[in-house]
Motif scaffolding. Structure first.
Motif, PDB file in Angstrom:
ATOM      1  N   ASN A 165       0.831  -1.209   0.000  1.00  0.00           N
ATOM      2  CA  ASN A 165       0.000   0.000   0.000  1.00  0.00           C
ATOM      3  C   ASN A 165       0.863   1.255   0.000  1.00  0.00           C
ATOM      4  O   ASN A 165       0.512   2.259  -0.624  1.00  0.00           O
ATOM      5  CB  ASN A 165      -0.928  -0.014   1.217  1.00  0.00           C
ATOM      6  CG  ASN A 165      -1.973   1.084   1.146  1.00  0.00           C
ATOM      7  OD1 ASN A 165      -2.607   1.274   0.115  1.00  0.00           O
ATOM      8  ND2 ASN A 165      -2.143   1.806   2.234  1.00  0.00           N
ATOM      9  N   ASP A 166       2.031   1.214   0.691  1.00  0.00           N
ATOM     10  CA  ASP A 166       2.913   2.373   0.702  1.00  0.00           C
ATOM     11  C   ASP A 166       3.448   2.674  -0.694  1.00  0.00           C
ATOM     12  O   ASP A 166       3.552   3.829  -1.101  1.00  0.00           O
ATOM     13  CB  ASP A 166       4.073   2.126   1.679  1.00  0.00           C
ATOM     14  CG  ASP A 166       3.588   2.036   3.112  1.00  0.00           C
ATOM     15  OD1 ASP A 166       3.237   3.070   3.677  1.00  0.00           O
ATOM     16  OD2 ASP A 166       3.565   0.908   3.648  1.00  0.00           O
ATOM     17  N   PHE A 167       3.803   1.627  -1.419  1.00  0.00           N
ATOM     18  CA  PHE A 167       4.313   1.821  -2.782  1.00  0.00           C
ATOM     19  C   PHE A 167       3.190   2.297  -3.712  1.00  0.00           C
ATOM     20  O   PHE A 167       3.419   3.117  -4.602  1.00  0.00           O
ATOM     21  CB  PHE A 167       4.929   0.519  -3.288  1.00  0.00           C
ATOM     22  CG  PHE A 167       6.292   0.247  -2.737  1.00  0.00           C
ATOM     23  CD1 PHE A 167       7.433   0.571  -3.453  1.00  0.00           C
ATOM     24  CD2 PHE A 167       6.456  -0.306  -1.475  1.00  0.00           C
ATOM     25  CE1 PHE A 167       8.689   0.339  -2.946  1.00  0.00           C
ATOM     26  CE2 PHE A 167       7.703  -0.540  -0.956  1.00  0.00           C
ATOM     27  CZ  PHE A 167       8.828  -0.208  -1.695  1.00  0.00           C
ATOM     28  N   TYR A 168       1.978   1.782  -3.496  1.00  0.00           N
ATOM     29  CA  TYR A 168       0.841   2.214  -4.324  1.00  0.00           C
ATOM     30  C   TYR A 168       0.574   3.702  -4.107  1.00  0.00           C
ATOM     31  O   TYR A 168       0.363   4.452  -5.066  1.00  0.00           O
ATOM     32  CB  TYR A 168      -0.384   1.375  -3.968  1.00  0.00           C
ATOM     33  CG  TYR A 168      -1.664   1.806  -4.676  1.00  0.00           C
ATOM     34  CD1 TYR A 168      -1.675   1.997  -6.065  1.00  0.00           C
ATOM     35  CD2 TYR A 168      -2.829   2.018  -3.959  1.00  0.00           C
ATOM     36  CE1 TYR A 168      -2.839   2.395  -6.707  1.00  0.00           C
ATOM     37  CE2 TYR A 168      -3.991   2.418  -4.594  1.00  0.00           C
ATOM     38  CZ  TYR A 168      -3.991   2.608  -5.973  1.00  0.00           C
ATOM     39  OH  TYR A 168      -5.131   3.002  -6.611  1.00  0.00           O
ATOM     40  N   LYS A 169       0.608   4.141  -2.848  1.00  0.00           N
ATOM     41  CA  LYS A 169       0.384   5.559  -2.565  1.00  0.00           C
ATOM     42  C   LYS A 169       1.465   6.422  -3.199  1.00  0.00           C
ATOM     43  O   LYS A 169       1.184   7.514  -3.707  1.00  0.00           O
ATOM     44  CB  LYS A 169       0.349   5.787  -1.052  1.00  0.00           C
ATOM     45  CG  LYS A 169      -0.894   5.229  -0.371  1.00  0.00           C
ATOM     46  CD  LYS A 169      -0.844   5.498   1.130  1.00  0.00           C
ATOM     47  CE  LYS A 169      -2.080   4.929   1.823  1.00  0.00           C
ATOM     48  NZ  LYS A 169      -2.040   5.141   3.288  1.00  0.00           N
ATOM     49  N   SER A 170       2.700   5.945  -3.156  1.00  0.00           N
ATOM     50  CA  SER A 170       3.782   6.703  -3.765  1.00  0.00           C
ATOM     51  C   SER A 170       3.583   6.827  -5.271  1.00  0.00           C
ATOM     52  O   SER A 170       3.874   7.857  -5.871  1.00  0.00           O
ATOM     53  CB  SER A 170       5.126   6.025  -3.463  1.00  0.00           C
ATOM     54  OG  SER A 170       6.195   6.783  -3.954  1.00  0.00           O
ATOM     55  N   MET A 171       3.075   5.768  -5.907  1.00  0.00           N
ATOM     56  CA  MET A 171       2.777   5.837  -7.343  1.00  0.00           C
ATOM     57  C   MET A 171       1.645   6.832  -7.606  1.00  0.00           C
ATOM     58  O   MET A 171       1.700   7.628  -8.559  1.00  0.00           O
ATOM     59  CB  MET A 171       2.394   4.450  -7.859  1.00  0.00           C
ATOM     60  CG  MET A 171       3.521   3.411  -7.795  1.00  0.00           C
ATOM     61  SD  MET A 171       2.965   1.739  -8.178  1.00  0.00           S
ATOM     62  CE  MET A 171       2.754   1.864  -9.951  1.00  0.00           C
TER      63      MET A 171
END
Length: 1840
Positions: free
Chosen positions: A1395-1401
């Protein structure tokens, strides 16, 4: 056994019960003929060793044994009689008793029966006289009559006698032929005819045995031989050979024992027990009782243990056996040699006496000696062969016996050497010859060797040996001494000389060497030895050995004592301390170390005790260093030194140190201390507000100036009055100045009107004198930092460094007793006695500190290197005092001392961390009394701090102050900090990095977020960020009651009971019950919700407590959030107004009140940022939020939101409305758990899974700097890749690298592995990820997979890592838009991190981004812009707001702060009224009403904020809703306030902004309209993508104008575009295809990049242009595995019908499988004949089997072009050209195929089938499809 042998007899004898093998002997006896027995077994009686039971197989045999009269058993040389009888059980039976007859005894148990067996009768065989000789032959055993039969009849012929042998004796020197002739001659003289005979010659006894065939011949020979002339002449005699009862058995098996032989020969007759064994010859002599048995036994063959042996008759008189014709001949043994000493050989040849001794000794050995050389030859004599029966034995043992005898003879002699020196030979040789002249010895001189041997009989040599040695020794010594003596010197101090010679050493030497001279010269410290060289050297060695063996023991002494020793005579000190006390110990000082030297440990122990008791040191600090430079001070020191030489006085900058003998240093210390006390000058400081100081200095001089003149010096510095001078005068005048300070009245007045400060500055020269003249008051306009009041000024650091983890390292010159920190450290001894230095000062400031130390030591023992933390109190400004048990430094134990100091510093930091201290002050632990040099001490402390943080990582401890009031120490601290940490600066935190350079510039253009400087830290227990205005916002993990901020915010219920609630109760306990009393005095219950009540802090470290009454959360139904925000705002404003520097909040409302944690932290941070930007003064410097260390959930939520606020958002813009921001990522999609976006033509995917299962070209491993980490993702990759990759990592790790290496893939399914070391921080991760991507592009690789670098053992935040990795992708793609890289995958092992990587994207999407609130965004949450009419969002927002009017205040006016000081409160109040009136008269305001205000851009909003800050105006926004206008927006008004001229200027600029906003709104509508009608696209990565709306509008507008080209800026590049069909060319000449799509006409049924086709055309073939992107893409895939092939052309196959079918199948497969990973680009080789069919109709599986069917009957496709390129599949035509398709294949879900398959197998035994089959599901390279429309032939490649 009893059944087989049932007939028992009892046997009893008187043998020894312990006789070995008695059972075997009994068995042999009762089986032999001696007992008349037979087959039997023997059972011995264990109870009585003299009894046994014999059991026979037959009763007849038992009866025979019973009938024998006597039974005797021979054991050794003794014979024992045995009693034999029936067992008691049988003896009592009547029938058995009767059968024994009358001969049996009537005894019931034991009855002995002596029965005698009948002896066999035989003729006598011995011949006494020839006339009576009976030569009849006896009968053999087989010829004997059976028992009870008559004697057999004689045989027909007359029996011959058995005595047929005669012995001829004395046959010396006669041959066997002669004997034959002699016997024939004797027989021929008889009247009877001679018969045959044999002669066996026995040379060793000089006789021969003649055996005749007839007794008659024997009789004739004996009768005739005695008268034979020849025999008489030769003295030969004849005698009859006796009959023998003995035989000799030869050739027996090894290890044969006599008992076995007895048993064996018992079969042939009764045998005597005394068998004679010859083990060496493997033979034995057996004696029969019956002579006739011998005649039989020698005639039969014999075997024992399957080995044959022979039996011969043995004759006692001959001492040999007769062998007949085969008698073995005897030979002399070989001669041998024995080596003897050459000197002995020489002696034997010289001395006949000695030779006779040897000869006599060897006379019995039948030998001859040859003594002519040392190798003595020993030869046997012939007489050895004539020694009778012993001859053969003598021959066998001759060499051994002779050698032994010879050695024994030689041992009677002795030889020894005298070693004579060459120069003494001529004198010693005559002396020796003279001495041995009468002795029977031989001298063997060897002058060349310097040796003379003396040889002779042992007793003769021994007798003279000592005499000769004395002669040699005496003469040698005399000659040596005559040649002269030598002198040797040994350097030796007097004290060492005394120790070495203390135990009669000199007397012992003189006893050994009487003539040796020994002298000690004290003046030059040398020991002189004079005498013979050997004596001197031996004595010197002995002395040096004693010296070396002396025990040296280092003694830890204070440095001052070492200096004392250097300045004094050590010999004198040693004499006084030790030798006068009879302690044999010396003292040395070398290399900063004192060493005691002695012979015994006891002496050293006494010496050390003497030093510790008799020597010492004292010191005291000097407050006024100038005293030490006075001449009378120097005179005092000189007088003390002259009076008493046993002390040394040393002075430093601020310390006096006295060392020496204990009785004398106390008196010296008292004199010196008294002098310093009497003559020191002191300085006192009085603090007040700087305005008060100025008022007293300039306007109250009449009250103090004349009074102090000439007595003290008074200085006025800022907020201090410094009074210096002699102690007496300073003490007198300090109260006077204190009275002056208290008699004045001072206040701070704030006027919060726009432009007030600006107005006063312009008129200051007029109004200040006017106020002074009117009221007598001094008025000063205060700067932002000048209105602190009379409080402690902020610490001014000599050095400040902020690490990347947010830890502050400072160096300060300050007094530790008044320094403010959570904990302070001081050095202490093991007893924790605070008797000097800083420890003493701290004890004076806190009276309870020493008692606490004593109490701690009584409970627990401490040692050097430990650290003890205690509570602080008294006047100390800290919570804790840490006692660091520092080591004593000495150069002798440098490493040990530094190690212990390192340990105690780390333990001190650890103690502070455990107590949740956020700051600690450390002095120069180990310097001063502990003797550490300042530089070494500072270096060690700073290194220890750095190592501590490297080891523990996260720590509550965030600030380290290095503090000392000594300039030298402060400089050492500063130098050490710069060396280890670098120059003084604030280090940048690991903030996660920005998205791109473009985004960074956008971020700078935004309004609110740009307030925050890049100093945020996101690791550790404390995080902080500093706004542009200088306000520090901190997030701390600590107990709120332990904080030290000026204000602490407490939450409580409306009943004002502090005992309710976790936070309130904790504060009450720490503050004490007085806090409740104070609260009750300020307010009465119940209090209103939202109330803020202020009290002092009581016992808290905080000055004030703000008690707030917060509401309960009502799930957002009420206004609870607004109330909470108002509470936070009110607390911040009150702290500012009350001039407090810092304030700390708890997590208000997150406990029992039920507020959502994210909502609370967001509200707090927003309030803090708003407070920072709008306040007019800057009293509050820090706003902190304290989180309980154990509340991990709240810590996590607050930390995440804090990081999002100050890291992620820092890269975004701050538009108050929702705008389309051109981010670098396309819209992020999510399919099958994979998040995917496009970045400049590169596909970026983020998914959860195993990195080792990736099939991309490159897999990235996160490792350590040595590339050997076996943990986490690195371990998984290395384990699966195999040992080859691991070894390659080790090799490359030793070579130069930049934190990154590339290795082979090993067992992984990729091509390469990139190993990176990027754990330290976000910046390093960004750099290494970007470098890995660039390496892929350089190596022409197309895909790469990363793990979530740094989120494992490094412990970095997932969101931070995600931002850094995304930024690296953006930067690399932006700088390399045409690289080979097409796919980037980030594989996250821990699914929650996804989820952290998705938010960063998402934060980087080319999409609508909701920006941070500004003063306008609050309105736009409730009202709509022009765009809101189209989106319909206005109705929803206005409904939520409730249709209320809104007023948004402008930036809060920074008040003009005036400091007013006067004699009374009345005049001060008049001055305040005067100032307010003057400023109010020049104020004005202006209103501007326009709906377009709500459409202001970011730039406009930022400008309005800047106007308020720079122009001194206040701009307020009022919005009035149109309640009856349906969807119409309300009325917006801007109200500008300030100085008249400033209001006019600001109003005009706002009008210009309104005009621009209206123009922008019109342009925005045009852009949106154009995007709905037409879409301009660009080609990138083989695909067409849309330009953003603004470029789309510019291109369409330019095309409408008819222009041929246009210049645009796109993706950081400038392009020149040719209209309408392109291409677009950048500044580097790179081309990019574009196209225009008319949305009203476009149909997207076929790919947009296809060439134009006739509507009736079913299939088209289009040749690609070499160098185009599409061409290069296909060529790259082909060349990846066919680099050596030459591509002639590439053609695109355009078949719309087949394409649509393929796309339909693709959609169906995606729906069926539930994911989109169903398509692959694969190769298919073909022949020229089938190309047309494939182009028009596709692939036909009916051709399956033409080339291969290993995995099923379908169409085959290959992952690698090299597989399909073989001639088998790509069949060459006549010109040698080959053809291959690059196809799109719907592989879908696949499994392993098998030969004969016509369809794929089902999935998991269901009706659903797999889509394809492959060769290897784990790493497939061959795919087989069973449907013709499952593949599309996209490109045809022709190659050779």
């Amino acid at each position: 056994m009893a059944d087989e042998f049932p007939y028992a007899l009892c046997v009893e004898g008187q043998w020894n019960p312990k006789t070995p093998k008695i059972k075997n002997k009994l068995t042999i006896y009762f089986q032999s003929k001696k007992s008349d027995g037979g087959d039997c077994v023997v059972d011995s009686d264990d109870a009585d060793g003299r009894r046994a039971t014999v059991r026979f197989r037959e009763n007849e045999v038992r009866q025979r044994v019973l009938q024998k009269n006597t039974h005797e058993l021979k054991i050794g040389q003794q014979t024992f009689k045995m009693t034999v009888g029936l067992p008691p059980s049988e003896a009592s039976k009547p029938d058995e008793s009767a059968s024994l007859g009358s001969e049996l005894s009537s005894e019931p148990i034991k009855q002995s029966v002596d029965l005698e067996m009948n002896k066999r009768k035989a003729e006598p065989c011995s011949v006494q006289q020839p006339s009576t000789l009976d030569l009849k032959k006896p009968r053999l055993l087989g010829e004997l009559k059976s028992e009870g039969q008559e004697e057999a009849e004689p045989i027909e012929e007359e029996e011959e006698t058995t005595c047929r042998q005669a012995v001829i004796e004395n046959i010396q020197n006669v041959s066997q032929d002669f004997l034959v002739m002699l016997v024939e001659n004797v027989l021929n003289g008889s009247t009877d005819e001679s018969e045959e005979f044999n002669i066996e010659v026995i040379p060793e006894i000089n006789c021969g045995v003649v055996t005749f065939s007839r007794n008659k011949d024997l009789q004739n020979f004996i009768m005739s031989g005695s008268g034979n002339t020849i025999m008489k002449k030769k003295n030969m005699t004849i005698r009859l050979l006796e009959m023998t009862s003995k035989v000799k058995a030869e050739g027996l098996p090894p290890n044969t024992v006599s008992e076995v032989l007895v048993l064996y020969f018992e079969r042939f007759g009764e045998v005597e027990d005394d068998v004679v064994m010859f083990e060496n010859e493997q033979s034995a002599i057996i004696t029969f009782k019956d002579l006739k048995d011998v005649c039989h036994v020698i005639t039969v063959p014999h075997h024992l243990k399957k080995q044959p042996f022979r039996v011969l008759p043995y004759y006692e008189t001959l001492q040999t056996a007769l062998y007949g014709k085969n008698r073995p001949s005897l030979r002399l043994p070989e001669e041998f040699t024995e080596n003897i000493d050459p000197t002995l050989c020489h002696h034997l040849n010289k001395s006949q006496k000695s030779l006779d001794v040897i000869t006599r000794a060897m006379s019995t050995s039948f030998c001859k000696l040859d003594l002519r050389s040392p190798a003595v030859s020993i030869t046997p004599l012939p007489s050895l062969l004539h020694q009778g029966g012993q001859t053969r034995t003598l021959i066998q043992t001759w060499r051994e016996n002779t050698s032994t005898l010879f050695s024994a003879s030689i041992s009677n002699f002795k030889s020894f050497e005298l070693h004579i020196q060459k120069d003494a030979w001529s004198e010693i040789e005559p002396e020796i010859k003279k001495a041995v002249s009468a002795a029977p010895v031989t001298l063997v001189p060897e002058e060349h060797r310097g040796a003379m041997a003396v040889v002779g009989l042992k007793e003769d040599v021994i007798r003279i040996e000592t005499v000769l040695e004395n002669i040699v020794e005496t003469v040698t010594k005399r000659i040596q001494r005559e040649k002269g003596s030598v002198t040797e010197d040994i350097d030796m101090s007097p004290s060492i000389h005394k120790i070495v010679f203390c135990d009669d050493v000199k007397q012992n030497i003189c006893n050994t060497f009487p003539e040796l001279e020994i002298k000690y010269l004290a003046h030059n410290q040398k020991l002189t030895l004079y005498g013979l060289k050997t004596e001197v050297l031996e004595t010197k060695n002995k002395i040096l050995e004693d010296f070396v063996s002396l025990i040296r023991k280092p003694v830890e002494l204070h440095q001052s004592l070492l200096d004392f020793f250097r300045n004094k005579d050590l010999e004198e000190i040693s004499t006084v301390l030790f030798f006068t006390k009879r302690i044999n110990v010396a003292l040395e000082v070398k290399d900063e170390r004192a060493v005691l030297i002695g012979k015994t440990d006891m002496a050293l122990k006494d010496g050390e005790k003497q030093i510790k008791t008799q020597l010492g040191h004292l010191s005291f600090d000097v407050e006024d260093a100038s005293v030490l430079s006075r001449s009378d001070w120097q005179d005092l020191i000189s007088n003390i030194k002259n009076k008493e030489s046993r002390v040394t006085i040393q002075t430093t900058v601020n310390q006096v140190l006295i060392s020496g003998f204990a009785p004398f240093i106390k008196d010296a210390e008292k004199q010196l201390r008294d002098f310093v006390q009497e003559n020191s000058c002191i300085e006192k400081s009085l603090k007040a507000h700087k305005t008060v100081i100025t008022f007293i200095k300039d306007h109250k001089t009449q009250d103090w100036l004349e009074e102090v003149k000439g007595k003290v010096i008074v200085q006025f510095k800022d907020d201090n009055i410094l009074i210096s001078g002699p102690r007496f005068h300073v003490s007198h005048y300090v109260p006077m100045f204190e009275k002056l300070l208290t008699s004045t009245h001072h206040c701070i007045m704030k006027i919060a009107k726009p432009g007030a400060k600006k107005f006063f500055k312009e008129k200051e020269s007029i109004y200040v004198p006017l106020a002074l003249a009117k009221t007598g008051c001094l008025v000063q306009l205060m700067d932002e930092d000048d209105h602190q009041g009379p409080v402690k000024s902020a610490k001014k650091h000599v050095y400040l460094f902020k690490t990347p983890d947010g830890v502050e390292i400072t160096v300060n010159k300050a007094d530790m007793c008044t320094f403010q920190a959570d904990a302070i450290v001081t050095a202490s001894n093991e007893a924790l006695v605070l008797d000097g230095g800083l420890a003493k000062a701290l004890s004076n400031a806190d009276a309870n500190l020493q008692d606490a130390c004593k109490q701690y030591v009584s409970k627990k023992k401490v040692r050097v290197g430990d650290a003890v933390i205690l509570d602080a109190g008294g006047r100390l400004r800290c919570k804790h005092v840490i006692m660091a048990l520092a080591p004593q430094y000495s150069t002798a134990k440098h490493e040990e001392a530094v190690g212990l100091l390192n340990k105690t510093v780390k333990k001190s930091l650890n103690r502070a961390d455990q107590e949740n201290c956020q700051s600690v002050a450390i002095p120069a632990i180990g310097s001063g009394g502990f003797q550490f040099p300042p530089d070494l001490c500072a270096d060690t402390i700073v290194k220890s701090i750095k190592e501590f943080y490297e080891f523990v990582g996260d720590s509550v401890l965030r600030t380290i102050h290095l503090v000392d009031n000594n300039d030298v120490t402060v400089q050492a601290f500063e130098a050490a900090a710069k060396k280890i940490y670098g120059v003084s600066k604030v280090g940048l935190g690991a903030t996660g990095g920005s998205s791109s350079s473009k985004q960074q510039s956008q971020a700078k253009a935004s309004s609110s977020q740009s307030q925050v400087q890049s100093t945020a830290t996101s690791q550790g227990a404390s995080q902080s960020v500093q706004t542009k205005e200088g306000l520090t916002i901190s997030l701390m993990k600590t107990n709120i009651e332990e904080t030290t901020m000026d204000v602490v915010v407490n939450t409580l219920s409306s009943d004002l009971n502090l005992g309710v609630g976790a936070v309130s109760n904790a504060i009450l306990k720490a503050a004490g019950p007085q806090l409740q009393v104070l609260l009750n005095q300020q307010a009465t219950a119940p209090a209103n919700i939202g109330a803020v009540i202020v009290t002092v802090g009581a016992n808290l470290k905080n000055k004030e407590v703000f008690h707030v009454v917060a509401p309960h959360w009502n799930q957002g139904q009420g206004n609870e959030q607004k109330v909470l925000e108002n509470i936070i705002d009110e607390c911040l404003n009150q702290a500012e107004q009350r001039q407090r520097k810092s304030i700390v909040f708890s997590a208000i409302g997150t406990g029992n009140l039920g507020f959502p944690k994210p909502l609370v932290i967001c509200s707090m941070l927003e309030s803090a940022l708003k407070f920072s930007s709008k306040r007019s003064t800057k009293n509050v410097q820090e706003v902190a939020f304290a989180l309980h260390p154990k509340d991990t959930q709240t810590i996590q939520v607050f930390t995440d939101e804090f990081n999002k606020k100050f890291t992620v958002q820092s890269a975004s813009t701050n538009n108050p409305t929702q705008q389309q921001i051109p981010g670098p990522f396309s819209k992020v999609t999510s399919k099958s758990g994979i998040y995917e976006t496009i970045v400049g033509g590169v596909t970026l995917q983020v998914l959860s899974g195993e990195i080792t299962a990736e099939k991309t070209d490159v897999i990235v491993s996160s490792t350590n700097k040595e590339f050997t980490l076996k943990a986490g993702v690195s371990k998984a990759i290395l384990d699966k890749a195999g040992p080859i990759v691991e070894a390659e990592c080790v090799l490359l790790g030793t070579q130069p690298n930049k934190g990154q290496i590339m290795t082979q893939a090993g067992n992984l399914q990729c091509k390469k592995i990139i190993h990176i070391a990027a754990h330290s921080n976000g910046a390093n991760i960004l750099k290494q990820v970007k470098r890995a991507l660039e390496k892929c592009a350089k190596e022409k690789l197309t895909s790469i997979s990363f793990p979530a670098i740094g989120t494992g053992q490094a412990g970095l935040l997932p969101g931070q890592v995600a931002d850094c990795m995304m930024d690296a992708v953006v930067e690399m793609v932006g700088q390399n838009p045409q690289s080979s890289l097409k796919l980037i995958r980030i594989v996250v092992f821990q699914a929650p991190m996804l989820n952290d990587f998705y938010k960063s994207m998402q934060n980087r999407e080319y999409t609508v981004i909701q920006q941070k609130d500004t003063i306008y965004s609050k309105i736009k949450t409730y009202v709509s812009t022009v765009k809101s009419f189209f989106t319909g969002s206005w109705e929803k927002e206005i409904k939520q707001h409730g249709g209320k009017d809104i007023v948004i205040e402008g930036i809060k006016v920074v008040p003009a702060c005036f400091s007013i000081c006067g004699p009374t409160k009345i005049v001060v109040d008049k001055t305040k009224e005067f100032l307010e009136k003057m400023i109010s008269e020049d104020q004005a305001f202006h209103k501007i009403t326009d709906t377009a205000i709500l459409s202001f851009s970011d730039k406009d909003q930022q400008r309005i904020q800047e106007m308020q800050s720079t122009s001194g105006v206040s701009i307020r926004l009022e919005y009035k809703a149109q309640k009856d206008s349906g969807s119409s927006p309300g009325e917006a008004t801007l109200i500008v306030e300030g100085l008249t001229r400033d209001v006019l200027i600001a109003s005009q600029e706002i009008q210009d902004m309104l005009k621009s906003a209206k123009d922008d709104e019109i342009l925005k509508k045009d852009i949106e309209h154009a995007s709905e009608l037409v879409e301009w696209q660009y080609e990138q990565g083989g695909q067409y993508k849309s330009f953003d709306q603004r470029i789309n509008f510019e291109l369409e507008k330019t095309l409408d104008r008819g222009a041929a080209d246009v210049k645009i800026s796109f993706q950081g590049q400038d392009y020149q575009i040719k209209l309408p069909e392109g291409p677009a060319i950048d500044t580097g000449g790179n081309q990019m295809n574009i196209r225009r799509i008319d949305k009203l006409k476009a149909t997207e049924s076929i790919p947009q990049h296809w060439g134009a086709m006739n509507p009736t055309q079913l299939c088209g073939i289009f040749t690609l242009k070499a160098g185009d992107v599409e061409y290069n893409d296909v060529l790259g895939l082909f060349k990846a595995t066919c680099a050596a092939q030459n591509v002639l052309k590439i053609e695109r196959i355009q078949n719309p019908g087949m394409w649509k079918n393929y796309q339909n199948n693709k959609s169906v497969m995606e729906q069926k499988n539930g994911h989109q990973n169903n398509e692959k680009r694969l190769f298919h080789g073909t022949s020229e004949q089938t190309m047309n069919h494939i182009n028009h109709r596709g692939f036909n599986r009916s051709y399956a089997g033409k080339n291969a069917t290993a995995y099923g009957n379908g169409t085959y496709f290959a992952l690698n072009a090299s597989y399909s390129a073989s001639n088998t599949y790509s069949v060459p035509n006549a010109q040698g050209h080959k053809h291959m398709y690059l196809c799109r294949v719907l592989t879908g879900d696949y499994t392993r195929g098998n030969s004969g398959m016509i369809i794929p197998p089902p999935k998991n035994n269901t009706a659903d089938l797999f889509d394809t089959v492959v060769d290897n599901p784990a790493a497939p390279t061959i795919f087989v499809v069973f449907r013709d429309d499952q593949a599309y032939p996209e490109y045809l490649i022709t190659f050779t």
